[in-house]
Design a protein around this motif. Structure first.
Motif, short mmCIF file in Angstrom:
data_model
loop_
_atom_site.label_atom_id
_atom_site.label_comp_id
_atom_site.label_asym_id
_atom_site.label_seq_id
_atom_site.Cartn_x
_atom_site.Cartn_y
_atom_site.Cartn_z
N THR A 287 42.57 53.80 91.46
CA THR A 287 43.35 52.78 92.54
C THR A 287 43.22 53.39 93.80
O THR A 287 43.32 52.58 94.74
CB THR A 287 44.61 52.50 91.96
OG1 THR A 287 44.81 51.92 90.51
CG2 THR A 287 45.54 51.61 93.04
N ARG A 288 43.59 54.57 93.76
CA ARG A 288 43.60 55.51 95.45
C ARG A 288 42.22 55.41 95.70
O ARG A 288 42.12 55.24 97.15
CB ARG A 288 44.07 56.66 95.18
CG ARG A 288 45.56 56.83 95.00
CD ARG A 288 46.45 58.24 94.51
NE ARG A 288 47.48 58.16 94.63
CZ ARG A 288 48.56 58.00 93.46
NH1 ARG A 288 47.82 57.31 92.50
NH2 ARG A 288 49.70 58.04 93.75
N VAL A 289 41.38 55.63 95.14
CA VAL A 289 39.79 55.58 95.70
C VAL A 289 39.30 54.06 95.93
O VAL A 289 38.82 53.84 97.17
CB VAL A 289 38.80 56.15 94.35
CG1 VAL A 289 37.32 55.67 94.77
CG2 VAL A 289 38.93 57.45 94.13
N ILE B 74 28.83 58.15 102.04
CA ILE B 74 27.86 59.14 101.14
C ILE B 74 28.38 60.10 100.34
O ILE B 74 28.19 60.27 99.19
CB ILE B 74 26.80 59.75 102.09
CG1 ILE B 74 25.89 58.56 102.84
CG2 ILE B 74 25.81 60.76 101.50
CD1 ILE B 74 24.99 59.22 103.90
N ARG B 75 29.70 60.76 101.14
CA ARG B 75 30.29 61.81 100.06
C ARG B 75 31.06 61.08 98.95
O ARG B 75 31.05 61.66 97.90
CB ARG B 75 31.17 62.63 101.14
CG ARG B 75 30.46 63.36 101.87
CD ARG B 75 31.42 64.56 102.78
NE ARG B 75 32.27 63.88 103.70
CZ ARG B 75 32.10 63.80 104.93
NH1 ARG B 75 31.13 64.59 105.39
NH2 ARG B 75 33.01 63.31 105.80
N LEU B 76 31.57 59.80 99.45
CA LEU B 76 32.41 59.20 98.14
C LEU B 76 31.57 59.07 97.07
O LEU B 76 31.60 58.86 96.04
CB LEU B 76 33.19 58.11 98.78
CG LEU B 76 34.47 58.33 99.68
CD1 LEU B 76 34.82 56.92 100.20
CD2 LEU B 76 35.67 59.10 98.89
N ALA C 159 35.02 51.39 88.51
CA ALA C 159 34.19 52.37 88.86
C ALA C 159 32.80 51.73 89.61
O ALA C 159 32.18 52.25 90.40
CB ALA C 159 34.13 53.50 88.30
N LYS C 160 32.12 51.14 88.57
CA LYS C 160 30.87 50.53 89.00
C LYS C 160 31.03 49.52 90.11
O LYS C 160 29.89 49.57 91.08
CB LYS C 160 30.24 49.45 87.62
CG LYS C 160 29.82 50.24 86.55
CD LYS C 160 29.57 49.22 85.55
CE LYS C 160 28.93 49.69 84.22
NZ LYS C 160 28.72 48.75 83.23
N LEU C 161 31.79 48.85 90.34
CA LEU C 161 31.90 47.93 91.54
C LEU C 161 32.32 48.77 92.77
O LEU C 161 31.56 48.32 93.68
CB LEU C 161 33.24 46.89 91.31
CG LEU C 161 32.96 45.84 90.36
CD1 LEU C 161 34.29 45.00 90.01
CD2 LEU C 161 31.90 44.83 90.96
N THR C 162 33.13 49.84 92.56
CA THR C 162 33.43 50.80 93.63
C THR C 162 32.08 51.43 94.34
O THR C 162 31.77 51.39 95.29
CB THR C 162 34.37 51.65 93.24
OG1 THR C 162 35.59 51.27 92.92
CG2 THR C 162 34.93 52.59 94.64
N VAL C 163 31.15 51.91 93.32
CA VAL C 163 30.17 52.50 93.82
C VAL C 163 29.21 51.71 94.25
O VAL C 163 28.46 51.91 95.28
CB VAL C 163 29.39 53.01 92.36
CG1 VAL C 163 28.04 53.65 92.60
CG2 VAL C 163 30.21 54.32 91.83
N GLU C 164 28.90 50.18 93.61
CA GLU C 164 28.25 49.51 94.50
C GLU C 164 28.61 48.91 95.45
O GLU C 164 27.76 48.65 96.55
CB GLU C 164 28.11 48.06 93.58
CG GLU C 164 27.40 48.21 92.25
CD GLU C 164 27.70 47.09 90.90
OE1 GLU C 164 28.31 46.14 91.45
OE2 GLU C 164 26.88 47.07 90.01
#
Length: 311
Positions: free
Chosen positions: A140-142, A179-181, A218-223
């Motif tokens: 959630t914080r991410v 990039i770091r995230l 997590a998938k959506l966040t990375v995308e």
């Protein structure tokens, strides 16, 4: 000494941890990696391989089964005052049916929130519920951090509609942040997916369904991060193209000016030599004729350049 230690009953109530653990439920021991007593405590209660993973100075997100337990590493955004959000903090975990050991290097606010719940008697009722709650708080914080970054990228994209707008000063830093995230969230996505697919008895069907949703998040966040990196590259390319266009236009104008004045410079240089025999030296109207000739030559040069469609 641990940061905190609780014996947690199946109803979520907690009391200070005992050496033998609770009769029912599980024990949670939370340590700081710099605790000098941690190696000896782990040697007495945790298998060697998970103990070494808990003591590792550098980690990446992971989910591995070992015997009847799970070795987990998660990452969360840094909410401490000692660094930026994308300098992500790590939590190392060893999880069994009766014991959870968590180790941190820096303060993790998600774990502090669970500690407060334990104090008030509303701790996660089972080890897998603990893992889910922690992962959910971290993600959630991410996600909030990624959304904030996305809004800033939207503003950068809006700037490309103004041709006079300069390159955003914080573009390079935002690119590095994305990039770091992504560097840590991509393996965290894989770890959550692996956790959903593990055959450990710790993961119940209900927990598996809830963890699957976290894996999708997590998938959506990375995308989203991957898309943002591409969008910021596009913003940078647009401003670079605009700068190249301006430079090309300026160079073109200078080339035209040079083409027009090249013959004029040659003639004025020729008539400026101080040697005998120059025509018109003794003729009063010679200077006027030279000026008129230069004007005619300039007009002719411009006409020829237009005829050749160079201007």
């Amino acid at each position: 000494m641990p940061v905190c230690a609780f014996d947690i009953a199946p109803d979520g109530t907690a009391r200070p941890a005992s050496e033998n653990g609770p009769a029912e439920g599980y024990a949670w021991w939370h340590f700081d990696l710099s605790d000098p007593e941690l190696p000896g405590w782990l040697a007495a209660r945790v298998p060697a391989i998970p103990a070494a993973a808990l003591m590792a100075p550098e980690t990446r997100p992971r989910c591995d089964r070992y015997g009847d337990g799970l070795m987990l590493n998660f990452r969360g955004v840094n909410l401490n005052a000692d660094g930026p959000a994308d300098q992500m903090v790590a939590v190392r975990m060893w999880v069994t049916q009766r014991l959870i050991v968590t180790v941190r290097m820096r303060k993790i606010f998600a774990l502090d929130a669970i500690r407060q719940e334990a104090v008030t008697g509303t701790a996660p009722a089972s080890p897998i519920a603990f893992v889910h709650d922690l992962a959910q708080r971290l993600m959630t914080r991410v996600q909030d951090t990624v959304f904030d970054l996305s809004h800033r990228v939207d503003d950068m994209e809006d700037s490309v509609h103004d041709d006079d707008a300069p390159l955003p000063e914080d573009l390079a830093e935002e690119q590095r942040m994305a990039i770091r995230l992504r560097r840590y969230l991509a393996p965290q996505r894989d770890a959550l997916i692996a956790l959903v697919g593990t055959d450990s008895e710790l993961v119940t069907s209900d927990a598996r369904a809830r963890l699957r949703e976290l894996g999708n998040l997590a998938k959506l966040t990375v995308e989203e991060l991957e898309a943002m990196v591409g969008r910021m590259d596009a913003v940078q390319d647009h401003h670079a193209a605009q700068a190249d266009l301006v430079h090309s236009r300026n160079g073109y104008i200078l080339s035209i000016v040079a083409a027009v004045f090249l013959p004029l410079g040659f003639i004025t240089g020729l008539f400026g030599v101080n040697v005998a025999g120059m025509p018109g030296v003794d003729t009063p109207w010679a200077f006027a004729a030279l000026c008129i000739g230069l004007v005619v030559l300039t007009v002719a040069a411009i006409w020829i350049l237009r005829k050749l469609k160079w201007i």
